[in-house]
Scaffold this motif. Structure first.
Motif, PDB file in Angstrom:
ATOM      1  N   ASP A  44      17.856  37.956  -0.682  1.00 13.50           N
ATOM      2  CA  ASP A  44      16.729  38.349   0.170  1.00 13.50           C
ATOM      3  C   ASP A  44      17.167  38.368   1.632  1.00 13.50           C
ATOM      4  OD1 ASP A  44      15.049  38.524  -2.022  1.00 13.50           O
ATOM      5  OD2 ASP A  44      14.351  36.453  -1.824  1.00 13.50           O
ATOM      6  N   TRP A  45      16.819  39.454   2.313  1.00 13.80           N
ATOM      7  CA  TRP A  45      17.177  39.648   3.717  1.00 13.80           C
ATOM      8  C   TRP A  45      15.957  40.116   4.503  1.00 13.80           C
ATOM      9  CZ3 TRP A  45      22.007  39.077   6.098  1.00 13.80           C
ATOM     10  CH2 TRP A  45      23.088  38.821   5.244  1.00 13.80           C
ATOM     11  N   ARG A  46      16.005  39.884   5.801  1.00 11.88           N
ATOM     12  CA  ARG A  46      15.011  40.486   6.695  1.00 11.88           C
ATOM     13  C   ARG A  46      15.732  41.025   7.925  1.00 11.88           C
ATOM     14  NH1 ARG A  46      12.033  35.052   9.298  1.00 11.88           N
ATOM     15  NH2 ARG A  46      14.007  34.014   9.837  1.00 11.88           N
ATOM     16  N   LEU A  47      15.235  42.137   8.420  1.00 11.16           N
ATOM     17  CA  LEU A  47      15.678  42.701   9.692  1.00 11.16           C
ATOM     18  C   LEU A  47      14.620  42.397  10.735  1.00 11.16           C
ATOM     19  CD1 LEU A  47      17.399  44.623  11.537  1.00 11.16           C
ATOM     20  CD2 LEU A  47      15.925  46.479  10.685  1.00 11.16           C
ATOM     21  N   ILE A  48      15.003  41.730  11.811  1.00  8.00           N
ATOM     22  CA  ILE A  48      14.105  41.516  12.944  1.00  8.00           C
ATOM     23  C   ILE A  48      14.583  42.417  14.072  1.00  8.00           C
ATOM     24  CG2 ILE A  48      13.233  39.837  14.616  1.00  8.00           C
ATOM     25  CD1 ILE A  48      13.432  37.713  12.493  1.00  8.00           C
ATOM     26  N   ARG A  49      13.758  43.386  14.379  1.00  8.37           N
ATOM     27  CA  ARG A  49      14.148  44.397  15.357  1.00  8.37           C
ATOM     28  C   ARG A  49      14.144  43.828  16.773  1.00  8.37           C
ATOM     29  NH1 ARG A  49      14.184  49.306  12.699  1.00  8.37           N
ATOM     30  NH2 ARG A  49      13.150  49.253  10.656  1.00  8.37           N
TER      31      ARG A  49
END
Length: 320
Positions: free
Chosen positions: A7-12
């Motif tokens: 599981d990954w998240r991109l925080i812009r």
């Protein structure tokens, strides 16, 4: 190479003060270590900030200049020299991932996590790579003026002047006899550390060079702005791109690295996957910090990243 699965998240890109950005990197590592998503993110420094390397001597800082110019000063968890960051000249990123999911050997891990950095330069048509030969240091307290080492320093650019004997300089590559890339200059600084069973790598990609302010944050550096510009190059000198393009290229490269796809917004995560990778990767492209993470980061800012005991006293030194 692609990122570990999971599981990954991109925080812009977010604009925050430097102490908070360093705290959020640490929080992202804590989240990954605790079983939460791994994080890839881009960020921007507001206001401008000098980040000191973990063991950097605070006496190398021109504190009066920084105060007069409204420049924050904080200390990183990573080593190396100090780096001046501002809202235009610097595009920052970080990756936080469980330590068990990446190579245990430092250099192997570093090269894996630098893959999206090199891809980002490709996306805006800048020829960047690791320097081919060591280049002597100019001023050790400044990260970008330290020795350039083939194992980890990223350089770009170079003139198209032919070398009479086909030789190359400063990491340049030999050409086909008509031209050769010479005088390649440092364009990115990257470093990593391990924290509570997680690895955090962060770095700065130079978009524009302000040599005078880079040098101004240090106490009497023996380097001129001209010499600084001979060592460091910005993306604005090498590509027809504005800063927004550069930040978008970094985000797209991070997405592509995680998903195994091309990083474009158009396709879904599953469409990006290769050879079944999509089944093993979940990426939230609109990731955000939880309220608990933000509260934890504020604690770290007060306890560490704005605290004089952390910033103004070199670790291992009693301040005497």
């Amino acid at each position: 190479m692609t990122a570990p699965t999971g599981d990954w998240r991109l925080i812009r890109e977010e604009a925050r003060p430097g102490p908070m950005q360093m705290a959020l990197d640490e929080v992202a590592a804590e989240t990954a270590a605790a079983g939460g998503p791994a994080t890839v993110r881009t960020y921007r420094w507001e206001p401008s900030c000098l980040t000191l390397g973990y063991r950097q001597d605070p006496e190398t800082v021109d504190w009066a200049f920084c105060e007069r110019e409204g420049i924050d000063v904080t200390r990183r968890q990573t080593g190396g020299g100090g780096i001046y960051h501002d809202g235009r000249g610097d595009v920052a990123y970080s990756v936080a991932v469980p330590a068990a999911d990446v190579p245990g050997e430092l250099l192997d891990c570093y090269h894996l996590l630098c893959e999206p950095v090199l891809d980002a330069f490709d996306r805006i048509e800048i020829d960047a790579g690791y320097v081919e030969e060591s280049v002597p240091e100019l001023y050790r307290p400044a990260c970008y003026l330290r020795e350039l080492h083939p194992a980890h320093d990223v350089v770009a650019g170079g003139s198209a002047e032919p070398e009479a004997d086909g030789a190359t300089e400063a990491g340049g590559a030999a050409g086909d006899g008509d031209e050769g890339a010479t005088d390649r200059r440092k364009i990115a600084g990257n470093a990593q550390y391990r924290k509570r069973d997680a690895v955090i790598q962060h770095g700065s990609l130079t978009f524009a060079v302000d040599a005078e302010r880079h040098l101004g944050v240090f106490s009497d550096p023996p380097v001129t702005p001209e010499e600084f510009r001979e060592r460091v190059v910005g993306m604005d000198e090498l590509a027809d791109a504005d800063r927004a393009d550069a930040a978008a290229a970094v985000e797209d490269a991070l997405v592509a690295w995680v998903t195994g796809g091309d990083g474009d917004e158009g396709g879904g995560d599953e469409a990006d996957g290769e050879n079944g990778r999509a089944d093993a990767v979940a990426l939230d492209r609109d990731g955000s910090w939880s309220s608990a993470e933000l509260a934890r980061a504020e604690e770290l800012v007060e306890e560490k990243y704005r605290d004089d005991g952390w910033v103004r006293i070199r670790p291992g030194n009693d301040g005497a």
